[in-house]
Design an enzyme around this catalytic site. Structure first.
Site, mmCIF file in Angstrom:
data_model
loop_
_atom_site.group_PDB
_atom_site.id
_atom_site.type_symbol
_atom_site.label_atom_id
_atom_site.label_comp_id
_atom_site.label_asym_id
_atom_site.label_seq_id
_atom_site.Cartn_x
_atom_site.Cartn_y
_atom_site.Cartn_z
ATOM 1 N N LYS A 64 -4.585 3.247 9.531
ATOM 2 C CA LYS A 64 -3.997 2.498 8.521
ATOM 3 C C LYS A 64 -3.823 1.256 9.071
ATOM 4 O O LYS A 64 -3.070 1.005 10.237
ATOM 5 C CB LYS A 64 -2.622 3.109 7.973
ATOM 6 N N ASP B 18 3.968 -4.591 5.312
ATOM 7 C CA ASP B 18 4.012 -3.903 3.993
ATOM 8 C C ASP B 18 5.401 -4.214 3.310
ATOM 9 O O ASP B 18 6.582 -3.582 3.661
ATOM 10 C CB ASP B 18 3.914 -2.531 4.049
ATOM 11 N N LYS C 54 10.452 -3.174 -0.864
ATOM 12 C CA LYS C 54 11.435 -2.380 -0.192
ATOM 13 C C LYS C 54 12.760 -3.079 -0.001
ATOM 14 O O LYS C 54 12.978 -4.271 -0.292
ATOM 15 C CB LYS C 54 10.845 -2.488 1.165
ATOM 16 N N ASP D 186 3.290 -1.071 10.095
ATOM 17 C CA ASP D 186 2.482 -0.412 9.312
ATOM 18 C C ASP D 186 1.093 -0.611 9.591
ATOM 19 O O ASP D 186 0.061 0.133 8.936
ATOM 20 C CB ASP D 186 2.806 -0.919 7.621
ATOM 21 N N ASP E 81 4.267 0.451 -3.498
ATOM 22 C CA ASP E 81 4.436 0.810 -2.132
ATOM 23 C C ASP E 81 3.784 2.011 -1.535
ATOM 24 O O ASP E 81 3.744 2.069 -0.326
ATOM 25 C CB ASP E 81 6.024 1.109 -2.053
ATOM 26 N N GLU F 240 0.684 1.985 -0.878
ATOM 27 C CA GLU F 240 -0.356 1.244 -0.926
ATOM 28 C C GLU F 240 -1.387 1.872 0.266
ATOM 29 O O GLU F 240 -2.553 1.707 0.102
ATOM 30 C CB GLU F 240 -0.135 -0.169 -0.469
ATOM 31 N N ARG G 122 -2.613 4.754 1.234
ATOM 32 C CA ARG G 122 -3.469 5.605 0.851
ATOM 33 C C ARG G 122 -4.669 4.838 -0.023
ATOM 34 O O ARG G 122 -5.671 5.487 -0.084
ATOM 35 C CB ARG G 122 -2.767 6.829 -0.046
HETATM 36 N N1 BES Z 1 4.580 2.210 4.947
HETATM 37 C C1 BES Z 1 5.336 2.915 4.340
HETATM 38 C C2 BES Z 1 5.660 4.198 4.975
HETATM 39 C C3 BES Z 1 6.607 4.042 6.030
HETATM 40 C C4 BES Z 1 8.052 4.333 5.934
HETATM 41 C C5 BES Z 1 6.134 3.753 7.446
HETATM 42 C C6 BES Z 1 8.767 4.380 7.129
HETATM 43 C C7 BES Z 1 7.060 3.619 8.382
HETATM 44 C C8 BES Z 1 8.274 3.860 8.421
HETATM 45 C C9 BES Z 1 4.450 3.297 2.840
HETATM 46 O O1 BES Z 1 3.333 2.590 2.381
HETATM 47 C C10 BES Z 1 5.337 3.665 1.949
HETATM 48 O O2 BES Z 1 6.064 2.809 1.523
HETATM 49 N N2 BES Z 1 5.399 4.796 1.325
HETATM 50 C C11 BES Z 1 6.138 5.295 0.146
HETATM 51 C C12 BES Z 1 5.397 6.200 -0.574
HETATM 52 C C13 BES Z 1 5.800 6.229 -1.914
HETATM 53 C C14 BES Z 1 6.321 4.940 -2.773
HETATM 54 C C15 BES Z 1 5.183 7.354 -2.908
HETATM 55 C C16 BES Z 1 7.066 5.995 0.741
HETATM 56 O O3 BES Z 1 7.051 6.921 1.506
HETATM 57 O O4 BES Z 1 8.358 5.809 0.410
HETATM 58 ZN ZN ZN Z 2 2.817 1.135 3.927
HETATM 59 ZN ZN ZN Z 3 4.307 1.097 1.217
#
Ligand code: BES
Ligand code: ZN
Ligand code: ZN
Length: 484
Positions: A244, A249, A256, A267, A326, A328, A330
């Site tokens: 990734k 992000d 966020k 990220d 968020d 993103e 995937r």
């Molecule tokens: N980059 C984040 C995940 C993340 C969280 C990485 C903490 C490192 C530390 C990812 O893109 C994300 O925001 N995922 C969301 C998905 C949800 C909206 C379905 C999440 O995990 O909240």
């Molecule tokens: Zn992310």
């Molecule tokens: Zn994200």
């Protein structure tokens, strides 16, 4: 630090191994153990500078409990202590430990020492001087050449780990998709890796609509980085690694919180570890074929950014409803995975991604989650992790979880309701791998730390470079260390 391997004792202070449950040759140390001043716990150090020769006593805990990870941790602490003491030369005698591979034992000593040297201080004006510890001799009583080779190998692996850490620690204002692509090219091309960087126009021509949707809100152009290492031209086998590569992000319109956003330069941790692993593989000239790709971009907010409620397409032609901007990672991975699966036709695929916050809820910063379509492949990989000291755990999958990411008005949902966020994110990726044996590693908890944990520093950890390297090298059937 210059690491030497020799059959003779080295120069300078001797690092002496002490076990909590075994008598030490030095009577003074035994007395200190008895009075509990020095308990010889893992990594506990005690310097004796007043004897005939200087010594640093290093604890390992109970002898029966020793493993490669405690050896790494102890020598990491010894390395730090020797540097603090201002020693320039040191050595240790490595004896055979019952039930342990002698080569791996020495490799763990070397790794711990090398790990003690990492620092990310490029933005500090008043830098601490470089470590005074210039030479360290690992004194062996057997297998000199094997150990020499293994020490050289781990040196290159740890350089790969440090490279990954440096790339991830760099603030997003500098570590843009362009900078990441340039770093891959500059670091890997000299080692014989073929690095190709696809620009926006070429990414459009490939129809990577999901990747492009994420990148739309950013002023930084996306880059699709392809790295090929052909270590075994005689073989048809090929492993694909997909990292990734969100260099930042923000969450997009599903923005966020300030706290959540503050470390989101991490990220691209999967991409950073991918480049670090390719570095280690190429520098050690591993006789395997590996193709690695990173879809690098930023997830930002602007008038042109993608929105919730959008239904986008992907290179695979599958349509995706955006429930959260968020989720993103995937989307970028969907196109990167479909690209390698169809254009490179590898035998196996590993992807690594800081994909979900849910994995931190499940495993804290300790264990990387694994989602797979091939249990044997996952078990093989997890077993390699047990030797490198990186922890992995496989999550369950089934049709009920698969149903959670299916849409009503389109094919897939990028954000599923009802929990199990790490599993559903993994299963979303499964839609794009064309049934090739695959494992997904969610490193959201393990790639970046708020505080140090033994030899893993605050900030980027470089996980899982070591396991990726060892997996590629041994392809899961490594004979070293099988005894433990
Ligand atoms: N980059 C984040 C995940 C993340 C969280 C990485 C903490 C490192 C530390 C990812 O893109 C994300 O925001 N995922 C969301 C998905 C949800 C909206 C379905 C999440 O995990 O909240
Ligand atoms: Zn992310
Ligand atoms: Zn994200």
């Amino acid at each position: 630090m210059n690491l030497k391997v020799s059959l003779n004792k080295g120069e300078g202070i001797e690092v002496v191994w002490v076990f909590s449950d075994e008598a030490c040759e030095c009577k003074k140390i035994e007395a200190l153990k008895e009075s509990k001043v020095f308990k010889a716990g893992v990594g506990e150090v005690l310097a004796d500078l007043f004897g005939e020769s200087k010594k640093l006593y290093l604890g390992f805990g109970k002898k029966a409990d020793i493993n490669y990870e405690t050896i790494r941790t102890a020598f990491f602490k010894a390395g730090r202590q020797l540097a603090t003491m201002g020693e320039s030369n040191a050595f240790t005698v490595v004896n055979k430990i019952e039930g342990k591979c002698y080569g791996q034992t020495n490799k763990a000593v070397a790794e711990g020492l090398l790990q003690s040297e990492y620092r990310f201080d490029k933005f500090i004006s008043d830098k601490k001087p470089a470590s005074p510890l210039k030479d360290f001799t690992i004194t062996v009583n057997d297998k000199l050449e094997v150990v020499e080779e293994m020490v050289e190998e781990i040196k290159n692996v740890i350089e790969g780990v440090f490279l990954a850490r440096d790339l991830v620690n760099e603030p997003a204002m500098y570590m843009t998709p362009t900078a990441l692509a340039n770093a891959a090219r500059d670091q890997l091309t000299p080692l014989g890796v073929d690095v190709q960087i696809l620009e926006q126009k070429e990414i459009e021509a490939l129809d990577m609509k999901a990747f492009l949707a994420v990148s739309k809100g950013s002023e930084e152009p996306p880059k699709f980085i392809i790295m090929k290492w052909n270590g075994d031209p005689s073989s048809e086998e090929k492993l694909a690694i997909v990292g990734k590569g969100l260099t930042y992000d923000s969450g997009g319109y599903c923005i966020k919180t300030p706290g959540g956003m503050s470390t989101m330069h991490c990220d691209m941790g999967g991409g950073g570890a991918t480049i670090g692993a390719m570095y280690a593989i190429a520098k050690n000239k591993v006789k395997r074929n590996v193709v690695a790709v990173i879809a690098a971009c930023e997830n930002m907010i602007s008038g042109g950014a993608y929105k919730t409620g959008d239904i986008i397409s992907s290179m695979a032609g599958k349509t995706i409803h955006i429930g959260s901007t968020d989720a993103e990672g995937r989307l970028t991975l969907a196109d990167a995975l479909y690209y390698v699966a169809t254009k490179e036709k590898p035998n196996r695929i590993i992807d690594l991604a800081t994909l979900t916050g849910a994995v931190v809820a499940a495993f804290s910063n300790i264990t990387t989650a694994v989602v797979t379509n091939d249990d044997a492949f996952a078990e093989e990989f997890i077993a390699v992790g047990e030797r490198t000291g990186e922890l992995f755990w496989k999550l369950p999958t089934n049709e009920k979880y698969r149903k959670m990411i299916k849409g009503d008005t389109c094919d897939l949902l990028n954000s599923a309701k009802g929990g199990a966020g790490t599993i559903t994110a993994g299963l979303f990726l499964e839609e794009f791998i064309e049934n090739i044996p695959w494992i997904h590693l969610d490193i959201a908890g393990t790639a970046y730390f708020d505080k140090p944990d033994d030899y893993l520093p605050k900030g980027a950890t470089g996980i899982p470079v070591k396991t990726l390297y060892s997996f590629v090298k041994c392809d899961g059937v490594c004979t070293h260390g099988k005894k433990d």
